[in-house]
Scaffold this active site. Structure first.
Site, PDB file in Angstrom:
ATOM      1  N   ASP A   8      36.277  40.650  39.394  1.00 33.42           N
ATOM      2  CA  ASP A   8      35.784  40.462  40.725  1.00 33.42           C
ATOM      3  C   ASP A   8      34.345  41.018  40.719  1.00 33.42           C
ATOM      4  O   ASP A   8      34.753  40.948  41.823  1.00 33.42           O
ATOM      5  CB  ASP A   8      36.616  39.960  41.744  1.00 33.42           C
ATOM      6  CG  ASP A   8      35.680  39.036  42.976  1.00 33.42           C
ATOM      7  OD1 ASP A   8      35.431  38.125  42.520  1.00 33.42           O
ATOM      8  OD2 ASP A   8      35.725  38.907  44.015  1.00 33.42           O
ATOM      9  N   GLU A  67      36.173  36.413  36.134  1.00 31.75           N
ATOM     10  CA  GLU A  67      36.797  34.547  36.179  1.00 31.75           C
ATOM     11  C   GLU A  67      34.998  33.940  36.116  1.00 31.75           C
ATOM     12  O   GLU A  67      34.552  35.041  35.093  1.00 31.75           O
ATOM     13  CB  GLU A  67      36.089  34.699  37.982  1.00 31.75           C
ATOM     14  CG  GLU A  67      36.712  33.875  39.001  1.00 31.75           C
ATOM     15  CD  GLU A  67      35.803  33.618  40.277  1.00 31.75           C
ATOM     16  OE1 GLU A  67      37.018  33.680  41.388  1.00 31.75           O
ATOM     17  OE2 GLU A  67      34.293  33.372  40.769  1.00 31.75           O
ATOM     18  N   ASP A 139      37.501  41.534  47.659  1.00 36.15           N
ATOM     19  CA  ASP A 139      37.179  41.553  45.951  1.00 36.15           C
ATOM     20  C   ASP A 139      37.926  41.925  45.472  1.00 36.15           C
ATOM     21  O   ASP A 139      38.228  41.974  44.222  1.00 36.15           O
ATOM     22  CB  ASP A 139      36.337  42.024  46.274  1.00 36.15           C
ATOM     23  CG  ASP A 139      34.967  41.725  46.789  1.00 36.15           C
ATOM     24  OD1 ASP A 139      33.804  40.738  46.718  1.00 36.15           O
ATOM     25  OD2 ASP A 139      34.191  41.729  48.229  1.00 36.15           O
TER      26      ASP A 139
END
Length: 165
Positions: A8, A67, A139
């Site tokens: 992330d 992502e 996170d």
């Protein structure tokens, strides 16, 4: 068995999560955050690259899930996030990891069943699926969610090879 690193990315805090697929399911290996301390942006990117490289060396994953880029309201923030993401991807590719990208909505849909789920809902599901007790940095749970989403993709690819190709 396959060991997967979820990332992330962030320009100040980059979450990571490592899971391993087994014959009986998915096993939690590790998670945490790479905290970037530098004030100048190029040095922060180097610290992200070095931090991800260190995580890879420590846990030896073979695949990375990260992502996909999305547009923030603030273009400057989106550009910085994209550069942090690029530093993390380069670290993975530099260590010969296969890199897979997932949209945030896809990750939420896979884990929670709702593409608009809140971060706390995703974190709750990550903790349930991996039997994690106690507090967890958001996170790190987002990174684990990416790893779990990729595990689901691998399962679908194994069961339905014609769909995955």
């Amino acid at each position: 068995m396959s060991r997967i690193l979820g990332i992330d990315p962030g320009s100040r805090l980059t979450g990571y999560g490592v899971v391993e697929t087994t014959a009986t399911g998915v096993r939690y290996i590790a998670s945490g955050c790479i905290r970037v301390q530098a004030t100048d942006f190029p040095t922060r990117l180097k610290q992200i690259f070095d931090g991800v490289t260190e995580v890879i060396a420590l846990y030896q994953p073979r695949q990375m899930a990260i992502e996909q880029v999305f547009m923030h309201k603030n273009a400057d923030s989106a550009l910085k996030l994209g550069q942090a993401r690029g530093a993390a991807i380069c670290a993975g590719v530099n260590q010969d990891l296969a890199v897979f990208e997932y949209a945030a909505r896809q990750v939420k849909q896979t884990l929670v069943g709702k593409g608009s789920a809140e971060k706390q809902q995703v974190q709750h599901m990550v903790k349930i699926l991996l039997s994690i007790q106690g507090d967890m940095q958001i996170d790190a749970s987002d990174a684990l969610a990416l790893s779990l989403c990729h595990c689901r993709y691998l399962e679908i690819a194994r069961l339905y090879p014609q769909v995955a190709s």
